[in-house]
Design an enzyme around this catalytic site. Sequence first.
Site, mmCIF file in Angstrom:
data_model
loop_
_atom_site.group_PDB
_atom_site.id
_atom_site.type_symbol
_atom_site.label_atom_id
_atom_site.label_comp_id
_atom_site.label_asym_id
_atom_site.label_seq_id
_atom_site.Cartn_x
_atom_site.Cartn_y
_atom_site.Cartn_z
ATOM 1 N N SER A 1 0.879 -1.181 0.000
ATOM 2 C CA SER A 1 0.000 0.000 0.000
ATOM 3 C C SER A 1 0.913 1.226 0.000
ATOM 4 O O SER A 1 2.114 1.105 0.293
ATOM 5 C CB SER A 1 -0.836 -0.023 1.290
ATOM 6 O OG SER A 1 -1.433 1.229 1.548
ATOM 7 N N TYR B 1 -1.899 -1.351 10.396
ATOM 8 C CA TYR B 1 -1.927 -1.522 8.935
ATOM 9 C C TYR B 1 -0.611 -1.015 8.338
ATOM 10 O O TYR B 1 0.016 -1.687 7.509
ATOM 11 C CB TYR B 1 -3.118 -0.748 8.375
ATOM 12 C CG TYR B 1 -3.365 -0.933 6.892
ATOM 13 C CD1 TYR B 1 -3.969 -2.088 6.403
ATOM 14 C CD2 TYR B 1 -3.014 0.060 5.971
ATOM 15 C CE1 TYR B 1 -4.213 -2.249 5.041
ATOM 16 C CE2 TYR B 1 -3.252 -0.090 4.619
ATOM 17 C CZ TYR B 1 -3.855 -1.247 4.158
ATOM 18 O OH TYR B 1 -4.097 -1.403 2.809
HETATM 19 N N1 LIG Z 1 -8.596 -0.375 -1.490
HETATM 20 C C1 LIG Z 1 -7.535 0.379 -1.258
HETATM 21 O O1 LIG Z 1 -7.615 1.626 -1.242
HETATM 22 C C2 LIG Z 1 -6.194 -0.236 -1.027
HETATM 23 C C3 LIG Z 1 -5.065 0.598 -1.080
HETATM 24 C C4 LIG Z 1 -3.808 0.042 -0.891
HETATM 25 C C5 LIG Z 1 -3.669 -1.309 -0.682
HETATM 26 N N2 LIG Z 1 -4.772 -2.096 -0.643
HETATM 27 C C6 LIG Z 1 -4.556 -3.533 -0.426
HETATM 28 O O2 LIG Z 1 -5.067 -4.249 -1.530
HETATM 29 C C7 LIG Z 1 -5.488 -5.550 -1.098
HETATM 30 C C8 LIG Z 1 -6.913 -5.801 -1.550
HETATM 31 O O3 LIG Z 1 -7.743 -4.825 -0.952
HETATM 32 P P1 LIG Z 1 -9.211 -4.489 -1.468
HETATM 33 O O4 LIG Z 1 -9.326 -3.018 -1.424
HETATM 34 O O5 LIG Z 1 -9.522 -5.223 -2.720
HETATM 35 O O6 LIG Z 1 -10.049 -5.052 -0.222
HETATM 36 P P2 LIG Z 1 -11.328 -5.990 -0.120
HETATM 37 O O7 LIG Z 1 -11.706 -5.929 1.319
HETATM 38 O O8 LIG Z 1 -12.340 -5.636 -1.140
HETATM 39 O O9 LIG Z 1 -10.715 -7.406 -0.478
HETATM 40 C C9 LIG Z 1 -9.839 -8.085 0.386
HETATM 41 C C10 LIG Z 1 -10.049 -9.569 0.181
HETATM 42 O O10 LIG Z 1 -9.180 -10.261 1.097
HETATM 43 C C11 LIG Z 1 -9.935 -11.312 1.676
HETATM 44 N N3 LIG Z 1 -9.372 -11.713 2.975
HETATM 45 C C12 LIG Z 1 -9.396 -11.027 4.146
HETATM 46 N N4 LIG Z 1 -8.836 -11.770 5.105
HETATM 47 C C13 LIG Z 1 -8.450 -12.936 4.537
HETATM 48 C C14 LIG Z 1 -7.806 -14.107 5.021
HETATM 49 N N5 LIG Z 1 -7.459 -14.255 6.315
HETATM 50 N N6 LIG Z 1 -7.541 -15.101 4.138
HETATM 51 C C15 LIG Z 1 -7.908 -14.982 2.845
HETATM 52 N N7 LIG Z 1 -8.529 -13.922 2.327
HETATM 53 C C16 LIG Z 1 -8.795 -12.901 3.182
HETATM 54 C C17 LIG Z 1 -11.331 -10.738 1.820
HETATM 55 O O11 LIG Z 1 -12.303 -11.741 2.031
HETATM 56 C C18 LIG Z 1 -11.482 -10.002 0.499
HETATM 57 O O12 LIG Z 1 -11.984 -10.838 -0.517
HETATM 58 C C19 LIG Z 1 -5.299 -5.575 0.417
HETATM 59 O O13 LIG Z 1 -4.062 -6.189 0.743
HETATM 60 C C20 LIG Z 1 -5.255 -4.101 0.781
HETATM 61 O O14 LIG Z 1 -4.548 -3.859 1.982
HETATM 62 C C21 LIG Z 1 -6.023 -1.601 -0.803
#
Ligand SMILES: NC(=O)c1ccc[n+]([C@@H]2O[C@H](COP(=O)([O-])OP(=O)(O)OC[C@H]3O[C@@H](n4cnc5c(N)ncnc54)[C@H](O)[C@@H]3O)[C@@H](O)[C@H]2O)c1
Length: 247
Positions: free
Chosen positions: A136, A149
Amino acid sequence: MSGKTVIVSGGARGMGSAYACRIVEEGGRVLIGDVLTNEGRKLAESLGDAARFVPLDVTREDNWHQAVAMASEHLGPPTGLVNNAGILLQGTLESTSDQQWQRTIDVNQKGVFLGMQAAAGAMRTSGGGSIVNISSTAGMIGFTDCFSYTASKWAVRGMTKAAALELAPYGIRVNSVHPGDTLTDMIAGAVGDTGAVTTPAQIPLGRYGTPSDVAQLVLFLLSDESGYISGAEHVIDGAATAGAFLS
Ligand SMILES: NC(=O)c1ccc[n+]([C@@H]2O[C@H](COP(=O)([O-])OP(=O)(O)OC[C@H]3O[C@@H](n4cnc5c(N)ncnc54)[C@H](O)[C@@H]3O)[C@@H](O)[C@H]2O)c1
């Protein structure tokens, strides 16, 4: 992506589902792993024979071994891994509880460690591969109200570099991707709040990222076109962390 088999953790929704769809669109095969079994199964079915779903809790080593075995049996030995699963539990340095800290580190940090460890052996046997760890911009700078985080996402960046050095002799590349605020369920509740999420006016390119923006980068890093890129961090945030932005 033709001939490639990629495991995507947290692939049932959000950015992970965008990666899974693009991998199949580009001719690859994908194993979607997630704790969201209904969503994950439905998505895999919609993608046809090139996709499968496996129940995967990234904090469990046995689940990872099952995922690698299932990919190898049904789709081919994994040559790609996207460590995408993650959670965001808001909390400051002083308000973060021990339990919140541990849960965040377990999913976001230990989950990436276990995923790389489980996939590395299979990739070595296949003669190489590409691992993409989703960090991130919270792994590039400090964020307020996201203490655990931020710690976990910096750890992902560091583990990426250590793994890239260790796995390079086997033809395995390891990179980290650092998205800024990207419109998914994870931040939907936080948009407009102070602290965790920027407003579009604070982003030099003037908008939030989309899952498909990030999918383009992830697909490139999984592909042979990025064959000389490893151990690097790739920021994708509309220049939000490039410096002071005086709009
Ligand atoms: N959305 C943002 O703004 C953003 C920004 C930077 C980084 N990220 C990172 O991108 C990645 C995806 O985020 P997103 O925004 O698509 O979130 P999201 O919540 O839509 O998706 C996350 C997915 O991870 C799964 N998950 C959670 N815990 C789990 C576990 N213990 N085992 C297996 N699966 C698990 C959830 O069920 C979900 O399907 C994450 O690592 C997040 O930290 C997101």
